[in-house]
Scaffold this motif. Structure first.
Motif, PDB file in Angstrom:
ATOM      1  N   LYS A   1    -126.232 -17.099 -86.200  1.00 21.16           N
ATOM      2  CA  LYS A   1    -125.692 -15.793 -86.925  1.00 21.16           C
ATOM      3  C   LYS A   1    -126.417 -14.453 -86.372  1.00 21.16           C
ATOM      4  O   LYS A   1    -125.707 -13.634 -86.038  1.00 21.16           O
ATOM      5  CB  LYS A   1    -125.984 -15.908 -88.303  1.00 21.16           C
ATOM      6  N   ASN A   2    -127.664 -14.692 -86.106  1.00 23.98           N
ATOM      7  CA  ASN A   2    -128.530 -13.771 -85.370  1.00 23.98           C
ATOM      8  C   ASN A   2    -127.911 -13.324 -84.085  1.00 23.98           C
ATOM      9  O   ASN A   2    -127.993 -12.264 -83.474  1.00 23.98           O
ATOM     10  CB  ASN A   2    -129.927 -14.114 -85.355  1.00 23.98           C
ATOM     11  N   VAL A   3    -127.763 -14.281 -83.245  1.00 26.26           N
ATOM     12  CA  VAL A   3    -127.151 -14.255 -81.788  1.00 26.26           C
ATOM     13  C   VAL A   3    -125.863 -13.404 -81.906  1.00 26.26           C
ATOM     14  O   VAL A   3    -125.402 -12.362 -81.156  1.00 26.26           O
ATOM     15  CB  VAL A   3    -126.968 -15.271 -81.114  1.00 26.26           C
ATOM     16  N   ILE A   4    -124.863 -13.967 -82.525  1.00 26.16           N
ATOM     17  CA  ILE A   4    -123.829 -13.122 -83.006  1.00 26.16           C
ATOM     18  C   ILE A   4    -123.875 -11.671 -83.329  1.00 26.16           C
ATOM     19  O   ILE A   4    -123.236 -10.762 -82.751  1.00 26.16           O
ATOM     20  CB  ILE A   4    -122.683 -13.852 -83.792  1.00 26.16           C
ATOM     21  N   LEU A   5    -124.753 -11.539 -84.198  1.00 26.32           N
ATOM     22  CA  LEU A   5    -124.834 -10.131 -84.947  1.00 26.32           C
ATOM     23  C   LEU A   5    -125.576  -9.230 -83.597  1.00 26.32           C
ATOM     24  O   LEU A   5    -125.282  -7.972 -83.834  1.00 26.32           O
ATOM     25  CB  LEU A   5    -125.539 -10.269 -86.091  1.00 26.32           C
ATOM     26  N   ALA A   6    -126.285  -9.856 -83.024  1.00 25.75           N
ATOM     27  CA  ALA A   6    -127.090  -9.069 -81.858  1.00 25.75           C
ATOM     28  C   ALA A   6    -126.206  -8.636 -81.053  1.00 25.75           C
ATOM     29  O   ALA A   6    -126.426  -7.417 -80.491  1.00 25.75           O
ATOM     30  CB  ALA A   6    -128.234  -9.952 -81.544  1.00 25.75           C
ATOM     31  N   ASN A   7    -124.910  -9.133 -80.667  1.00 28.40           N
ATOM     32  CA  ASN A   7    -123.970  -8.816 -79.748  1.00 28.40           C
ATOM     33  C   ASN A   7    -122.975  -8.531 -80.364  1.00 28.40           C
ATOM     34  O   ASN A   7    -121.691  -8.555 -79.751  1.00 28.40           O
ATOM     35  CB  ASN A   7    -123.818  -9.970 -78.845  1.00 28.40           C
ATOM     36  N   LYS A   8    -122.706  -8.082 -81.476  1.00 27.83           N
ATOM     37  CA  LYS A   8    -121.424  -7.633 -82.089  1.00 27.83           C
ATOM     38  C   LYS A   8    -120.458  -6.628 -81.640  1.00 27.83           C
ATOM     39  O   LYS A   8    -119.373  -6.905 -81.460  1.00 27.83           O
ATOM     40  CB  LYS A   8    -121.649  -7.340 -83.743  1.00 27.83           C
ATOM     41  N   ASP A   9    -121.307  -5.690 -81.013  1.00 32.04           N
ATOM     42  CA  ASP A   9    -120.483  -4.654 -80.294  1.00 32.04           C
ATOM     43  C   ASP A   9    -119.931  -5.249 -79.091  1.00 32.04           C
ATOM     44  O   ASP A   9    -118.788  -4.390 -78.790  1.00 32.04           O
ATOM     45  CB  ASP A   9    -121.491  -3.658 -79.709  1.00 32.04           C
ATOM     46  N   HIS A  10    -120.214  -6.289 -78.443  1.00 29.86           N
ATOM     47  CA  HIS A  10    -119.559  -6.678 -77.186  1.00 29.86           C
ATOM     48  C   HIS A  10    -118.853  -7.834 -77.585  1.00 29.86           C
ATOM     49  O   HIS A  10    -117.918  -8.071 -76.779  1.00 29.86           O
ATOM     50  CB  HIS A  10    -120.711  -7.296 -76.170  1.00 29.86           C
ATOM     51  N   TRP A  11    -119.109  -8.745 -78.473  1.00 28.64           N
ATOM     52  CA  TRP A  11    -118.497  -9.837 -79.078  1.00 28.64           C
ATOM     53  C   TRP A  11    -117.759  -9.377 -80.438  1.00 28.64           C
ATOM     54  O   TRP A  11    -117.810 -10.365 -81.240  1.00 28.64           O
ATOM     55  CB  TRP A  11    -119.289 -10.986 -79.129  1.00 28.64           C
ATOM     56  N   THR A  12    -116.678  -8.409 -80.203  1.00 29.54           N
ATOM     57  CA  THR A  12    -116.122  -8.111 -81.493  1.00 29.54           C
ATOM     58  C   THR A  12    -115.319  -9.319 -82.057  1.00 29.54           C
ATOM     59  O   THR A  12    -115.179  -9.481 -83.381  1.00 29.54           O
ATOM     60  CB  THR A  12    -115.630  -6.830 -81.340  1.00 29.54           C
ATOM     61  N   HIS A  13    -114.604  -9.735 -81.088  1.00 33.69           N
ATOM     62  CA  HIS A  13    -113.564 -11.037 -81.653  1.00 33.69           C
ATOM     63  C   HIS A  13    -114.500 -12.078 -82.036  1.00 33.69           C
ATOM     64  O   HIS A  13    -114.342 -12.723 -83.098  1.00 33.69           O
ATOM     65  CB  HIS A  13    -112.797 -11.558 -80.432  1.00 33.69           C
ATOM     66  N   ASN A  14    -115.633 -12.442 -81.596  1.00 30.92           N
ATOM     67  CA  ASN A  14    -116.524 -13.604 -81.978  1.00 30.92           C
ATOM     68  C   ASN A  14    -117.339 -13.210 -83.242  1.00 30.92           C
ATOM     69  O   ASN A  14    -116.834 -14.003 -84.296  1.00 30.92           O
ATOM     70  CB  ASN A  14    -117.579 -13.896 -81.117  1.00 30.92           C
ATOM     71  N   CYS A  15    -117.326 -11.863 -83.717  1.00 30.22           N
ATOM     72  CA  CYS A  15    -118.096 -11.478 -84.624  1.00 30.22           C
ATOM     73  C   CYS A  15    -117.095 -11.666 -85.841  1.00 30.22           C
ATOM     74  O   CYS A  15    -117.392 -12.314 -87.100  1.00 30.22           O
ATOM     75  CB  CYS A  15    -118.719 -10.177 -84.550  1.00 30.22           C
ATOM     76  N   ALA A  16    -115.868 -11.201 -85.710  1.00 29.08           N
ATOM     77  CA  ALA A  16    -114.744 -11.272 -86.615  1.00 29.08           C
ATOM     78  C   ALA A  16    -114.363 -12.572 -86.908  1.00 29.08           C
ATOM     79  O   ALA A  16    -114.178 -12.906 -88.355  1.00 29.08           O
ATOM     80  CB  ALA A  16    -113.493 -10.313 -86.163  1.00 29.08           C
ATOM     81  N   TYR A  17    -114.369 -13.479 -86.206  1.00 25.28           N
ATOM     82  CA  TYR A  17    -113.904 -14.813 -86.402  1.00 25.28           C
ATOM     83  C   TYR A  17    -114.852 -15.470 -86.975  1.00 25.28           C
ATOM     84  O   TYR A  17    -114.668 -16.210 -88.125  1.00 25.28           O
ATOM     85  CB  TYR A  17    -113.927 -15.636 -84.747  1.00 25.28           C
ATOM     86  N   TRP A  18    -116.203 -15.500 -86.747  1.00 23.18           N
ATOM     87  CA  TRP A  18    -117.058 -16.219 -87.197  1.00 23.18           C
ATOM     88  C   TRP A  18    -117.572 -15.608 -88.922  1.00 23.18           C
ATOM     89  O   TRP A  18    -117.828 -16.224 -89.757  1.00 23.18           O
ATOM     90  CB  TRP A  18    -118.596 -16.217 -86.708  1.00 23.18           C
ATOM     91  N   THR A  19    -117.104 -14.338 -88.843  1.00 23.70           N
ATOM     92  CA  THR A  19    -117.307 -13.868 -90.185  1.00 23.70           C
ATOM     93  C   THR A  19    -115.994 -14.178 -91.266  1.00 23.70           C
ATOM     94  O   THR A  19    -116.400 -14.529 -92.389  1.00 23.70           O
ATOM     95  CB  THR A  19    -117.157 -12.163 -90.200  1.00 23.70           C
ATOM     96  N   GLU A  20    -115.007 -14.306 -90.642  1.00 25.96           N
ATOM     97  CA  GLU A  20    -113.857 -14.842 -91.334  1.00 25.96           C
ATOM     98  C   GLU A  20    -114.034 -16.538 -91.869  1.00 25.96           C
ATOM     99  O   GLU A  20    -113.759 -16.870 -92.807  1.00 25.96           O
ATOM    100  CB  GLU A  20    -112.606 -14.849 -90.544  1.00 25.96           C
ATOM    101  N   LYS A  21    -114.859 -17.025 -91.060  1.00 23.91           N
ATOM    102  CA  LYS A  21    -115.122 -18.411 -91.278  1.00 23.91           C
ATOM    103  C   LYS A  21    -116.191 -18.637 -92.239  1.00 23.91           C
ATOM    104  O   LYS A  21    -116.486 -19.885 -92.935  1.00 23.91           O
ATOM    105  CB  LYS A  21    -115.374 -19.193 -90.038  1.00 23.91           C
ATOM    106  N   GLY A  22    -116.600 -17.627 -92.661  1.00 19.71           N
ATOM    107  CA  GLY A  22    -117.808 -17.743 -93.389  1.00 19.71           C
ATOM    108  C   GLY A  22    -119.360 -18.084 -92.932  1.00 19.71           C
ATOM    109  O   GLY A  22    -120.265 -18.416 -93.582  1.00 19.71           O
ATOM    110  N   TRP A  23    -119.428 -18.033 -91.605  1.00 17.40           N
ATOM    111  CA  TRP A  23    -120.548 -18.424 -90.937  1.00 17.40           C
ATOM    112  C   TRP A  23    -121.612 -17.167 -91.039  1.00 17.40           C
ATOM    113  O   TRP A  23    -122.843 -17.449 -90.790  1.00 17.40           O
ATOM    114  CB  TRP A  23    -120.472 -18.878 -89.629  1.00 17.40           C
ATOM    115  N   ILE A  24    -121.227 -16.158 -90.858  1.00 24.77           N
ATOM    116  CA  ILE A  24    -121.789 -14.891 -90.823  1.00 24.77           C
ATOM    117  C   ILE A  24    -121.530 -13.935 -91.902  1.00 24.77           C
ATOM    118  O   ILE A  24    -120.348 -14.059 -92.370  1.00 24.77           O
ATOM    119  CB  ILE A  24    -122.188 -14.265 -89.599  1.00 24.77           C
TER     120      ILE A  24
END
Length: 70
Positions: free
Chosen positions: A47-70
């Motif tokens: 979660k910390n890694v994804i959120l730290a890179n959310k501006d660059h990994w917008t698709h990943n952030c949205a995907y894992w948020t949707e899955k409930g991991w973050i």
């Protein structure tokens, strides 16, 4: 093999018993607290890694948020 055929037979029997135990564990939905703790630590770090890179990994952030991991 270096211990002879009887050692191989014992190993085969042990592997069968381990397989049966695995099937029982799945059916019983056994939990293993030490593994759960490791999984929770991994998810927190993930979660910390994804959120730290959310501006660059917008698709990943949205995907894992949707899955409930973050």
């Amino acid at each position: 093999m270096s211990q002879g055929p009887s050692a191989l037979e014992a190993a085969i029997e042990k592997s069968r018993e381990m397989g049966k135990d695995l099937v029982r564990a799945i059916k019983e939905k056994r939990t293993y607290p030490e593994q759960q703790a490791a999984h929770e630590a991994f998810r927190a770090n993930f979660k910390n890694v994804i959120l730290a890179n959310k501006d660059h990994w917008t698709h990943n952030c949205a995907y894992w948020t949707e899955k409930g991991w973050i």
